[in-house]
Design an enzyme around this catalytic site. Structure first.
Site, PDB file in Angstrom:
ATOM      1  N   GLU A  21      15.514  16.115-104.522  1.00  0.00           N
ATOM      2  CA  GLU A  21      16.521  18.419-105.434  1.00  0.00           C
ATOM      3  C   GLU A  21      16.421  18.564-103.999  1.00  0.00           C
ATOM      4  OE1 GLU A  21      13.627  20.000-107.442  1.00  0.00           O
ATOM      5  OE2 GLU A  21      12.335  18.780-107.823  1.00  0.00           O
ATOM      6  N   CYS A  72      12.046  16.440-110.317  1.00  0.00           N
ATOM      7  CA  CYS A  72      11.467  15.264-110.543  1.00  0.00           C
ATOM      8  C   CYS A  72      11.775  13.926-111.280  1.00  0.00           C
ATOM      9  CB  CYS A  72       9.825  16.752-110.380  1.00  0.00           C
ATOM     10  SG  CYS A  72       9.689  18.002-110.045  1.00  0.00           S
ATOM     11  N   HIS A  85       2.873  13.595-114.209  1.00  0.00           N
ATOM     12  CA  HIS A  85       3.704  13.947-112.967  1.00  0.00           C
ATOM     13  C   HIS A  85       2.962  15.227-111.943  1.00  0.00           C
ATOM     14  CE1 HIS A  85       6.301  16.750-110.898  1.00  0.00           C
ATOM     15  NE2 HIS A  85       7.012  17.958-111.540  1.00  0.00           N
TER      16      HIS A  85
HETATM   17  P1  HMG Z   1       0.358  32.099-111.888  1.00  0.00           P
HETATM   18  O1  HMG Z   1       0.477  32.977-112.033  1.00  0.00           O
HETATM   19  O2  HMG Z   1      -0.165  32.621-110.352  1.00  0.00           O
HETATM   20  O3  HMG Z   1      -1.648  31.439-112.600  1.00  0.00           O
HETATM   21  O4  HMG Z   1       1.030  30.732-111.643  1.00  0.00           O
HETATM   22  P2  HMG Z   1      -1.819  31.116-113.472  1.00  0.00           P
HETATM   23  O5  HMG Z   1      -2.649  33.252-113.616  1.00  0.00           O
HETATM   24  O6  HMG Z   1      -1.830  31.153-114.479  1.00  0.00           O
HETATM   25  O7  HMG Z   1      -3.940  31.117-112.794  1.00  0.00           O
HETATM   26  C1  HMG Z   1      -3.690  29.424-113.052  1.00  0.00           C
HETATM   27  C2  HMG Z   1      -5.293  29.121-112.997  1.00  0.00           C
HETATM   28  O8  HMG Z   1      -6.076  29.234-112.191  1.00  0.00           O
HETATM   29  C3  HMG Z   1      -5.019  28.803-115.114  1.00  0.00           C
HETATM   30  O9  HMG Z   1      -5.635  28.213-115.205  1.00  0.00           O
HETATM   31  C4  HMG Z   1      -6.312  30.361-114.505  1.00  0.00           C
HETATM   32  O10 HMG Z   1      -7.548  30.359-115.422  1.00  0.00           O
HETATM   33  C5  HMG Z   1      -7.153  30.153-113.470  1.00  0.00           C
HETATM   34  P3  HMG Z   1      -5.262  27.988-116.804  1.00  0.00           P
HETATM   35  O11 HMG Z   1      -6.213  29.039-117.659  1.00  0.00           O
HETATM   36  O12 HMG Z   1      -4.130  27.660-117.523  1.00  0.00           O
HETATM   37  O13 HMG Z   1      -6.610  26.631-117.365  1.00  0.00           O
HETATM   38  N1  HMG Z   1      -7.715  31.077-112.479  1.00  0.00           N
HETATM   39  C6  HMG Z   1      -8.820  31.361-111.726  1.00  0.00           C
HETATM   40  N2  HMG Z   1      -9.681  29.730-111.828  1.00  0.00           N
HETATM   41  C7  HMG Z   1     -10.944  30.175-111.132  1.00  0.00           C
HETATM   42  N3  HMG Z   1     -11.284  31.361-110.627  1.00  0.00           N
HETATM   43  C8  HMG Z   1     -10.517  31.638-110.274  1.00  0.00           C
HETATM   44  C9  HMG Z   1      -9.448  31.875-110.989  1.00  0.00           C
HETATM   45  N4  HMG Z   1      -7.964  32.586-110.906  1.00  0.00           N
HETATM   46  C10 HMG Z   1      -7.188  32.319-111.962  1.00  0.00           C
HETATM   47  N5  HMG Z   1     -11.181  33.149-109.811  1.00  0.00           N
HETATM   48  C11 HMG Z   1       1.772  29.068-112.049  1.00  0.00           C
HETATM   49  C12 HMG Z   1       0.373  30.191-112.166  1.00  0.00           C
HETATM   50  C13 HMG Z   1       1.870  27.080-112.982  1.00  0.00           C
HETATM   51  C14 HMG Z   1       2.735  28.883-113.202  1.00  0.00           C
HETATM   52  C15 HMG Z   1       2.465  29.213-110.555  1.00  0.00           C
HETATM   53  O14 HMG Z   1       1.856  28.099-109.725  1.00  0.00           O
HETATM   54  C16 HMG Z   1       3.703  28.244-110.746  1.00  0.00           C
HETATM   55  O15 HMG Z   1       5.544  29.227-111.238  1.00  0.00           O
HETATM   56  N6  HMG Z   1       4.186  27.557-110.184  1.00  0.00           N
HETATM   57  C17 HMG Z   1       5.957  26.472-109.949  1.00  0.00           C
HETATM   58  C18 HMG Z   1       5.776  26.306-110.864  1.00  0.00           C
HETATM   59  C19 HMG Z   1       4.878  24.882-111.554  1.00  0.00           C
HETATM   60  O16 HMG Z   1       4.331  24.290-110.619  1.00  0.00           O
HETATM   61  N7  HMG Z   1       5.655  24.922-113.222  1.00  0.00           N
HETATM   62  C20 HMG Z   1       4.693  23.585-113.524  1.00  0.00           C
HETATM   63  C21 HMG Z   1       5.178  22.401-114.664  1.00  0.00           C
HETATM   64  S1  HMG Z   1       7.250  22.265-114.329  1.00  0.00           S
HETATM   65  C22 HMG Z   1       7.118  21.011-113.340  1.00  0.00           C
HETATM   66  O17 HMG Z   1       6.544  20.325-113.144  1.00  0.00           O
HETATM   67  C23 HMG Z   1       8.450  20.714-112.938  1.00  0.00           C
HETATM   68  C24 HMG Z   1       8.820  21.399-111.349  1.00  0.00           C
HETATM   69  O18 HMG Z   1       7.320  20.217-110.465  1.00  0.00           O
HETATM   70  C25 HMG Z   1       9.798  21.030-110.834  1.00  0.00           C
HETATM   71  C26 HMG Z   1      10.748  19.840-110.720  1.00  0.00           C
HETATM   72  O19 HMG Z   1      10.810  19.410-111.853  1.00  0.00           O
HETATM   73  O20 HMG Z   1      11.898  19.910-110.203  1.00  0.00           O
HETATM   74  C27 HMG Z   1       7.453  22.298-110.951  1.00  0.00           C
END
Ligand code: HMG
Length: 390
Positions: free
Chosen positions: A79, A111, A233
Protein backbone atom coordinates in the site's frame (compact mmCIF):
# COMPACT_ATOMS: atom_id res chain seq x y z
CA UNK A 1 -2.61 -32.12 -2.93
CA UNK A 2 -0.99 -29.84 -0.35
CA UNK A 3 -0.24 -26.23 -1.36
CA UNK A 4 1.35 -23.54 0.77
CA UNK A 5 4.49 -21.76 1.93
CA UNK A 6 7.64 -23.56 0.80
CA UNK A 7 10.14 -20.88 1.87
CA UNK A 8 9.77 -17.60 3.78
CA UNK A 9 12.22 -14.74 4.38
CA UNK A 10 12.03 -11.36 6.09
CA UNK A 11 13.94 -8.12 5.65
CA UNK A 12 13.70 -4.71 7.31
CA UNK A 13 15.63 -1.44 7.06
CA UNK A 14 19.01 -1.18 8.77
CA UNK A 15 18.05 1.91 10.83
CA UNK A 16 15.74 2.31 13.80
CA UNK A 17 14.49 4.94 16.20
CA UNK A 18 14.10 3.80 19.83
CA UNK A 19 10.58 4.68 20.96
CA UNK A 20 12.12 5.88 24.20
CA UNK A 21 13.73 8.68 22.14
CA UNK A 22 10.40 9.47 20.46
CA UNK A 23 8.53 9.43 23.79
CA UNK A 24 11.05 11.87 25.27
CA UNK A 25 10.74 14.18 22.25
CA UNK A 26 6.92 14.12 22.30
CA UNK A 27 6.64 14.49 26.09
CA UNK A 28 4.83 11.16 26.43
CA UNK A 29 5.54 8.42 29.00
CA UNK A 30 7.64 5.70 27.27
CA UNK A 31 5.49 3.13 29.10
CA UNK A 32 2.57 4.16 26.90
CA UNK A 33 4.48 2.97 23.83
CA UNK A 34 6.26 0.03 25.48
CA UNK A 35 3.40 -1.41 27.55
CA UNK A 36 0.31 0.31 26.15
CA UNK A 37 1.07 -0.33 22.46
CA UNK A 38 3.68 -3.07 22.91
CA UNK A 39 6.34 -1.36 20.77
CA UNK A 40 10.03 -0.66 21.49
CA UNK A 41 11.61 0.46 18.21
CA UNK A 42 10.49 1.58 14.77
CA UNK A 43 12.40 0.60 11.64
CA UNK A 44 13.22 3.64 9.50
CA UNK A 45 13.91 3.24 5.77
CA UNK A 46 16.76 5.50 4.55
CA UNK A 47 16.24 7.53 1.34
CA UNK A 48 17.80 4.78 -0.80
CA UNK A 49 15.44 2.00 0.38
CA UNK A 50 11.85 1.67 -0.80
CA UNK A 51 9.28 -1.12 -1.11
CA UNK A 52 11.16 -2.59 -4.09
CA UNK A 53 14.55 -2.82 -2.40
CA UNK A 54 13.02 -4.10 0.86
CA UNK A 55 11.11 -6.83 -1.02
CA UNK A 56 13.98 -7.81 -3.32
CA UNK A 57 16.35 -8.04 -0.35
CA UNK A 58 13.86 -10.32 1.46
CA UNK A 59 13.58 -12.60 -1.59
CA UNK A 60 17.18 -12.69 -2.85
CA UNK A 61 18.59 -15.22 -0.32
CA UNK A 62 15.68 -17.62 -0.94
CA UNK A 63 16.12 -17.50 -4.70
CA UNK A 64 19.91 -17.77 -4.42
CA UNK A 65 19.40 -21.06 -2.54
CA UNK A 66 16.38 -22.46 -4.43
CA UNK A 67 16.80 -20.99 -7.93
CA UNK A 68 14.14 -19.20 -9.95
CA UNK A 69 13.07 -22.16 -12.06
CA UNK A 70 9.30 -22.72 -12.39
CA UNK A 71 8.38 -19.34 -10.88
CA UNK A 72 5.69 -18.19 -13.31
CA UNK A 73 3.86 -15.68 -11.10
CA UNK A 74 5.07 -12.78 -8.97
CA UNK A 75 2.49 -11.07 -6.80
CA UNK A 76 3.63 -7.83 -5.16
CA UNK A 77 1.42 -6.71 -2.28
CA UNK A 78 1.82 -3.15 -1.01
CA UNK A 79 0.00 0.00 0.00
CA UNK A 80 3.12 2.18 -0.39
CA UNK A 81 2.97 2.12 -4.20
CA UNK A 82 5.71 3.97 -6.11
CA UNK A 83 3.99 4.25 -9.48
CA UNK A 84 0.36 4.66 -10.54
CA UNK A 85 0.84 2.39 -13.54
CA UNK A 86 3.84 0.07 -13.44
CA UNK A 87 3.83 -2.77 -10.92
CA UNK A 88 6.54 -2.58 -8.27
CA UNK A 89 6.80 -6.30 -9.00
CA UNK A 90 8.44 -5.62 -12.36
CA UNK A 91 11.32 -3.74 -10.75
CA UNK A 92 11.75 -6.69 -8.33
CA UNK A 93 11.43 -9.16 -11.23
CA UNK A 94 14.38 -7.47 -12.94
CA UNK A 95 16.55 -7.21 -9.83
CA UNK A 96 15.94 -10.86 -8.95
CA UNK A 97 16.55 -12.23 -12.46
CA UNK A 98 13.19 -14.02 -12.67
CA UNK A 99 12.20 -15.81 -15.89
CA UNK A 100 10.55 -13.66 -18.58
CA UNK A 101 7.70 -16.21 -18.85
CA UNK A 102 6.17 -14.91 -15.64
CA UNK A 103 2.96 -13.03 -14.75
CA UNK A 104 3.76 -9.97 -12.63
CA UNK A 105 1.17 -7.79 -10.91
CA UNK A 106 0.76 -5.52 -7.88
CA UNK A 107 -2.13 -6.01 -5.45
CA UNK A 108 -3.68 -3.52 -3.05
CA UNK A 109 -6.11 -3.70 -0.16
CA UNK A 110 -4.29 -1.98 2.69
CA UNK A 111 -2.56 -4.50 4.97
CA UNK A 112 -4.67 -7.37 3.62
CA UNK A 113 -2.79 -7.34 0.27
CA UNK A 114 -0.24 -9.94 1.39
CA UNK A 115 -3.00 -12.41 2.26
CA UNK A 116 -4.84 -11.76 -1.00
CA UNK A 117 -1.55 -12.55 -2.77
CA UNK A 118 -0.92 -15.70 -0.74
CA UNK A 119 -4.41 -17.10 -1.35
CA UNK A 120 -4.35 -16.25 -5.06
CA UNK A 121 -0.90 -17.85 -5.28
CA UNK A 122 -2.22 -21.04 -3.67
CA UNK A 123 -5.10 -21.20 -6.17
CA UNK A 124 -2.77 -20.66 -9.13
CA UNK A 125 -0.32 -23.31 -7.92
CA UNK A 126 -3.20 -25.77 -7.42
CA UNK A 127 -4.12 -25.21 -11.08
CA UNK A 128 -0.53 -25.85 -12.26
CA UNK A 129 1.12 -27.93 -9.53
CA UNK A 130 4.61 -27.83 -11.10
CA UNK A 131 4.70 -24.03 -10.91
CA UNK A 132 5.76 -21.73 -8.08
CA UNK A 133 4.61 -18.25 -7.12
CA UNK A 134 6.76 -15.61 -5.48
CA UNK A 135 4.70 -13.48 -3.08
CA UNK A 136 6.32 -10.21 -2.00
CA UNK A 137 4.64 -8.20 0.76
CA UNK A 138 6.43 -4.92 1.38
CA UNK A 139 5.52 -1.61 3.00
CA UNK A 140 6.71 1.56 4.69
CA UNK A 141 4.21 2.83 7.27
CA UNK A 142 4.08 6.63 7.61
CA UNK A 143 1.85 8.81 9.77
CA UNK A 144 2.16 12.54 10.46
CA UNK A 145 4.87 13.66 12.87
CA UNK A 146 3.40 14.04 16.35
CA UNK A 147 0.20 12.12 15.48
CA UNK A 148 -1.07 9.17 17.61
CA UNK A 149 -0.09 6.81 14.78
CA UNK A 150 3.55 7.98 14.73
CA UNK A 151 4.87 5.45 17.32
CA UNK A 152 3.37 2.60 15.27
CA UNK A 153 5.33 3.48 12.10
CA UNK A 154 7.80 0.97 10.69
CA UNK A 155 8.75 -0.90 7.56
CA UNK A 156 9.61 -4.37 6.33
CA UNK A 157 9.09 -7.01 3.68
CA UNK A 158 8.38 -10.72 3.61
CA UNK A 159 9.04 -12.98 0.62
CA UNK A 160 7.21 -16.30 0.33
CA UNK A 161 7.65 -19.03 -2.24
CA UNK A 162 4.33 -20.82 -2.71
CA UNK A 163 4.37 -24.32 -4.16
CA UNK A 164 2.79 -27.77 -4.12
CA UNK A 165 4.13 -30.07 -1.35
CA UNK A 166 5.38 -27.05 0.62
CA UNK A 167 8.17 -27.56 3.14
CA UNK A 168 6.94 -25.07 5.77
CA UNK A 169 3.15 -24.52 5.96
CA UNK A 170 0.36 -26.30 4.04
CA UNK A 171 -2.63 -23.95 3.79
CA UNK A 172 -6.11 -25.24 4.64
CA UNK A 173 -8.84 -24.48 2.09
CA UNK A 174 -11.29 -23.21 4.74
CA UNK A 175 -11.42 -19.49 5.50
CA UNK A 176 -13.61 -16.86 7.11
CA UNK A 177 -13.93 -13.63 5.11
CA UNK A 178 -15.32 -10.21 5.98
CA UNK A 179 -15.55 -7.18 3.67
CA UNK A 180 -17.11 -3.85 4.67
CA UNK A 181 -16.89 -0.32 3.24
CA UNK A 182 -15.55 1.75 6.19
CA UNK A 183 -13.19 4.76 6.50
CA UNK A 184 -10.95 3.74 9.40
CA UNK A 185 -7.59 4.34 7.66
CA UNK A 186 -6.83 5.52 4.13
CA UNK A 187 -4.27 7.44 2.07
CA UNK A 188 -5.53 9.64 -0.77
CA UNK A 189 -3.24 9.77 -3.83
CA UNK A 190 -2.11 13.30 -2.96
CA UNK A 191 -0.74 12.34 0.48
CA UNK A 192 2.46 10.61 1.65
CA UNK A 193 1.06 9.98 5.13
CA UNK A 194 -1.98 7.89 5.99
CA UNK A 195 -5.12 9.41 7.50
CA UNK A 196 -6.60 7.37 10.29
CA UNK A 197 -9.45 7.35 12.77
CA UNK A 198 -7.27 5.43 15.23
CA UNK A 199 -9.69 4.31 17.95
CA UNK A 200 -12.38 3.49 15.36
CA UNK A 201 -9.85 1.47 13.31
CA UNK A 202 -9.04 -0.61 16.38
CA UNK A 203 -12.74 -1.26 17.03
CA UNK A 204 -13.32 -2.33 13.40
CA UNK A 205 -10.22 -4.57 13.51
CA UNK A 206 -11.53 -6.32 16.65
CA UNK A 207 -15.08 -6.79 15.36
CA UNK A 208 -13.62 -8.19 12.11
CA UNK A 209 -11.70 -10.80 14.15
CA UNK A 210 -15.02 -12.07 15.49
CA UNK A 211 -16.83 -12.02 12.12
CA UNK A 212 -14.03 -13.91 10.34
CA UNK A 213 -13.47 -16.41 13.14
CA UNK A 214 -17.16 -17.30 13.31
CA UNK A 215 -17.35 -17.84 9.54
CA UNK A 216 -14.15 -19.89 9.59
CA UNK A 217 -15.34 -22.01 12.54
CA UNK A 218 -18.68 -22.68 10.84
CA UNK A 219 -17.04 -23.68 7.54
CA UNK A 220 -14.25 -25.81 9.04
CA UNK A 221 -16.01 -27.27 12.08
CA UNK A 222 -12.81 -26.58 14.06
CA UNK A 223 -12.64 -25.13 17.59
CA UNK A 224 -9.93 -23.02 19.25
CA UNK A 225 -8.46 -26.23 20.71
CA UNK A 226 -7.44 -27.34 17.21
CA UNK A 227 -4.70 -24.66 17.04
CA UNK A 228 -1.18 -24.71 18.45
CA UNK A 229 -0.68 -20.93 18.02
CA UNK A 230 -2.36 -17.87 16.50
CA UNK A 231 -0.74 -15.06 14.50
CA UNK A 232 -2.48 -11.71 13.99
CA UNK A 233 -1.93 -8.70 11.78
CA UNK A 234 0.14 -6.44 14.04
CA UNK A 235 -0.23 -2.67 13.61
CA UNK A 236 1.19 -2.72 17.17
CA UNK A 237 1.78 -5.90 19.11
CA UNK A 238 -0.65 -5.38 22.00
CA UNK A 239 -3.57 -5.66 19.62
CA UNK A 240 -2.90 -9.41 19.30
CA UNK A 241 -3.74 -9.90 22.98
CA UNK A 242 -6.99 -7.96 22.70
CA UNK A 243 -7.86 -9.73 19.45
CA UNK A 244 -7.26 -13.17 20.88
CA UNK A 245 -9.31 -12.43 23.97
CA UNK A 246 -12.19 -11.35 21.69
CA UNK A 247 -11.83 -14.47 19.58
CA UNK A 248 -11.84 -16.76 22.64
CA UNK A 249 -14.88 -15.02 24.10
CA UNK A 250 -16.76 -15.29 20.82
CA UNK A 251 -15.87 -19.00 20.86
CA UNK A 252 -17.61 -19.26 24.23
CA UNK A 253 -14.48 -19.20 26.47
CA UNK A 254 -15.35 -16.71 29.19
CA UNK A 255 -12.72 -17.40 31.84
CA UNK A 256 -9.69 -16.41 29.77
CA UNK A 257 -6.43 -15.78 31.64
CA UNK A 258 -3.54 -13.54 30.43
CA UNK A 259 -1.32 -16.66 30.55
CA UNK A 260 -3.57 -18.48 28.07
CA UNK A 261 -3.48 -15.51 25.73
CA UNK A 262 0.29 -15.20 26.01
CA UNK A 263 0.76 -18.90 25.27
CA UNK A 264 -1.35 -18.59 22.11
CA UNK A 265 0.03 -15.33 20.64
CA UNK A 266 3.20 -14.35 22.56
CA UNK A 267 5.66 -16.25 20.34
CA UNK A 268 4.93 -14.15 17.26
CA UNK A 269 5.37 -10.65 18.68
CA UNK A 270 9.10 -10.04 19.20
CA UNK A 271 10.09 -9.00 15.65
CA UNK A 272 7.17 -6.59 15.14
CA UNK A 273 7.93 -5.02 18.52
CA UNK A 274 11.34 -4.11 17.08
CA UNK A 275 10.22 -2.91 13.63
CA UNK A 276 6.76 -1.36 13.99
CA UNK A 277 3.98 -1.81 11.45
CA UNK A 278 5.07 -3.27 8.10
CA UNK A 279 1.45 -3.24 6.80
CA UNK A 280 1.15 -6.03 4.16
CA UNK A 281 4.17 -7.85 5.60
CA UNK A 282 3.14 -7.50 9.24
CA UNK A 283 1.18 -10.77 9.70
CA UNK A 284 3.89 -12.72 7.88
CA UNK A 285 6.66 -11.03 9.88
CA UNK A 286 4.84 -12.36 12.94
CA UNK A 287 4.66 -15.84 11.38
CA UNK A 288 8.41 -15.74 10.63
CA UNK A 289 9.03 -14.68 14.23
CA UNK A 290 6.94 -17.56 15.57
CA UNK A 291 8.81 -20.07 13.40
CA UNK A 292 12.19 -18.59 14.37
CA UNK A 293 11.57 -18.30 18.10
CA UNK A 294 9.16 -21.05 19.13
CA UNK A 295 11.09 -23.60 21.21
CA UNK A 296 8.33 -26.17 20.81
CA UNK A 297 8.47 -28.31 17.69
CA UNK A 298 5.39 -27.26 15.68
CA UNK A 299 5.53 -30.11 13.13
CA UNK A 300 2.05 -31.36 12.29
CA UNK A 301 0.41 -28.60 14.35
CA UNK A 302 -2.22 -26.20 13.01
CA UNK A 303 -1.72 -22.40 13.13
CA UNK A 304 -4.54 -19.84 12.98
CA UNK A 305 -3.87 -16.59 11.10
CA UNK A 306 -5.88 -13.37 11.10
CA UNK A 307 -5.27 -10.83 8.36
CA UNK A 308 -6.76 -7.31 8.44
CA UNK A 309 -6.62 -4.48 5.93
CA UNK A 310 -8.30 -1.18 6.68
CA UNK A 311 -11.15 -0.11 4.53
CA UNK A 312 -11.85 -2.99 5.39
CA UNK A 313 -11.09 -6.59 4.50
CA UNK A 314 -10.44 -9.38 6.99
CA UNK A 315 -9.68 -13.08 6.72
CA UNK A 316 -9.15 -15.83 9.26
CA UNK A 317 -7.38 -18.83 7.75
CA UNK A 318 -5.09 -21.64 8.83
CA UNK A 319 -2.30 -23.98 7.88
CA UNK A 320 -0.49 -27.08 9.11
CA UNK A 321 3.24 -26.89 9.86
CA UNK A 322 5.18 -29.40 7.78
CA UNK A 323 7.71 -32.01 8.96
CA UNK A 324 11.30 -30.71 8.78
CA UNK A 325 10.14 -27.03 8.54
CA UNK A 326 13.00 -25.85 10.73
CA UNK A 327 15.56 -26.77 8.07
CA UNK A 328 13.96 -24.22 5.72
CA UNK A 329 14.11 -21.26 8.11
CA UNK A 330 16.55 -18.34 8.10
CA UNK A 331 16.43 -17.77 11.85
CA UNK A 332 20.06 -16.79 12.35
CA UNK A 333 20.02 -14.27 9.47
CA UNK A 334 16.79 -12.67 10.72
CA UNK A 335 18.11 -12.34 14.26
CA UNK A 336 21.41 -10.91 13.05
CA UNK A 337 19.56 -8.38 10.89
CA UNK A 338 17.51 -7.11 13.83
CA UNK A 339 20.48 -7.03 16.20
CA UNK A 340 22.80 -5.22 13.76
CA UNK A 341 20.88 -2.03 12.99
CA UNK A 342 22.01 1.57 13.34
CA UNK A 343 20.28 3.68 15.95
CA UNK A 344 19.10 7.12 14.82
CA UNK A 345 18.87 10.27 16.90
CA UNK A 346 15.54 12.06 16.88
CA UNK A 347 16.91 14.72 14.49
CA UNK A 348 18.26 12.09 12.05
CA UNK A 349 14.82 10.40 12.05
CA UNK A 350 13.03 13.68 11.36
CA UNK A 351 15.50 14.58 8.58
CA UNK A 352 14.91 11.21 6.86
CA UNK A 353 11.15 11.55 7.35
CA UNK A 354 11.14 14.96 5.63
CA UNK A 355 13.46 13.89 2.80
CA UNK A 356 10.82 12.78 0.30
CA UNK A 357 11.44 11.48 -3.22
CA UNK A 358 11.68 14.68 -5.33
CA UNK A 359 8.69 15.29 -7.62
CA UNK A 360 10.12 18.14 -9.72
CA UNK A 361 11.24 16.01 -12.68
CA UNK A 362 14.97 16.70 -12.22
CA UNK A 363 17.53 13.90 -12.07
CA UNK A 364 18.78 12.86 -8.62
CA UNK A 365 21.37 10.44 -7.24
CA UNK A 366 20.79 9.36 -3.64
CA UNK A 367 23.59 9.09 -1.08
CA UNK A 368 24.54 5.55 -0.11
CA UNK A 369 23.14 4.50 3.28
CA UNK A 370 23.20 1.04 4.85
CA UNK A 371 20.81 -1.09 2.79
CA UNK A 372 20.16 -4.72 1.91
CA UNK A 373 21.37 -6.37 -1.30
CA UNK A 374 19.75 -3.69 -3.46
CA UNK A 375 19.38 0.06 -3.28
CA UNK A 376 17.29 2.78 -4.88
CA UNK A 377 20.08 4.73 -6.59
CA UNK A 378 18.11 7.71 -7.85
CA UNK A 379 15.88 9.08 -10.58
CA UNK A 380 16.81 9.93 -14.17
CA UNK A 381 14.31 11.08 -16.79
CA UNK A 382 11.41 10.35 -14.37
CA UNK A 383 12.59 6.71 -14.14
CA UNK A 384 13.52 5.07 -10.84
CA UNK A 385 16.99 3.54 -10.95
CA UNK A 386 17.80 0.49 -8.81
CA UNK A 387 21.20 -1.16 -8.34
CA UNK A 388 23.07 -3.72 -6.28
CA UNK A 389 24.43 -2.08 -3.12
CA UNK A 390 28.20 -1.69 -3.04
P1 HMG B 1 -3.52 6.86 21.36
O1 HMG B 1 -4.72 7.70 21.46
O2 HMG B 1 -2.23 7.58 21.30
O3 HMG B 1 -3.32 5.88 22.54
O4 HMG B 1 -3.71 5.94 20.07
P2 HMG B 1 -4.34 5.41 23.72
O5 HMG B 1 -4.69 6.57 24.56
O6 HMG B 1 -5.45 4.59 23.14
O7 HMG B 1 -3.33 4.49 24.51
C1 HMG B 1 -2.82 3.34 23.95
C2 HMG B 1 -2.68 2.33 25.06
O8 HMG B 1 -1.64 2.76 25.95
C3 HMG B 1 -3.94 2.18 25.92
O9 HMG B 1 -4.04 0.82 26.26
C4 HMG B 1 -3.61 3.01 27.14
O10 HMG B 1 -4.32 2.62 28.31
C5 HMG B 1 -2.13 2.73 27.28
P3 HMG B 1 -5.47 0.06 26.18
O11 HMG B 1 -6.37 0.77 27.09
O12 HMG B 1 -5.91 0.20 24.72
O13 HMG B 1 -5.15 -1.34 26.54
N1 HMG B 1 -1.38 3.74 28.07
C6 HMG B 1 -0.41 3.43 28.94
N2 HMG B 1 0.09 2.25 29.34
C7 HMG B 1 1.11 2.25 30.24
N3 HMG B 1 1.63 3.40 30.78
C8 HMG B 1 1.15 4.61 30.41
C9 HMG B 1 0.08 4.66 29.46
N4 HMG B 1 -0.61 5.66 28.86
C10 HMG B 1 -1.52 5.08 28.02
N5 HMG B 1 1.67 5.73 30.93
C11 HMG B 1 -3.81 4.23 18.45
C12 HMG B 1 -3.53 4.56 19.90
C13 HMG B 1 -3.61 2.75 18.22
C14 HMG B 1 -5.26 4.61 18.13
C15 HMG B 1 -2.84 5.07 17.57
O14 HMG B 1 -1.52 4.62 17.78
C16 HMG B 1 -3.14 5.00 16.09
O15 HMG B 1 -3.93 5.79 15.57
N6 HMG B 1 -2.45 4.08 15.36
C17 HMG B 1 -2.62 3.92 13.91
C18 HMG B 1 -3.86 3.13 13.56
C19 HMG B 1 -3.79 1.69 14.03
O16 HMG B 1 -2.73 1.14 14.27
N7 HMG B 1 -4.96 1.03 14.10
C20 HMG B 1 -5.02 -0.37 14.47
C21 HMG B 1 -6.18 -1.13 13.79
S1 HMG B 1 -6.33 -0.76 12.05
C22 HMG B 1 -5.09 -1.76 11.29
O17 HMG B 1 -4.55 -2.62 11.90
C23 HMG B 1 -4.77 -1.46 9.87
C24 HMG B 1 -3.45 -0.76 9.63
O18 HMG B 1 -2.38 -1.65 9.81
C25 HMG B 1 -3.42 -0.13 8.22
C26 HMG B 1 -3.79 -0.97 7.03
O19 HMG B 1 -4.60 -1.90 7.06
O20 HMG B 1 -3.30 -0.59 6.00
C27 HMG B 1 -3.22 0.40 10.61
Amino acid sequence: MKVGIDRIGFYTARYYLPLETLAHQRGVAYEKFRTGLGQERMAVAPPDEDIVTLAASAAEPLLREDGVENIDLLLFATESGIDQSKSAGLFAHGLLGLPPACRVVELKEACYGGTAALQLAAAMVARRPGSKTLVLASDIARYELGSPGEPTQGCGAVAMLVSADPRILALDPERGLHAEDVMDFWRPNYRDEALVDGKYSTRVYLSTVVETWQRYAKESGRSVDDFARFCYHLPFTNIARKAHERLLKSAGRDAVTPEQIEAAVGGGLAYNRQTGNSYCASLYESLVCLFDQCAENLEGRRLGLFSYGSGCMGEFFSGVVQPGYRQQLRTEQHQRLLADRTELTYQEYEDIFNLKVPQDGWDYAFAQYRTGTFRFGGIAGHKRRYERAA
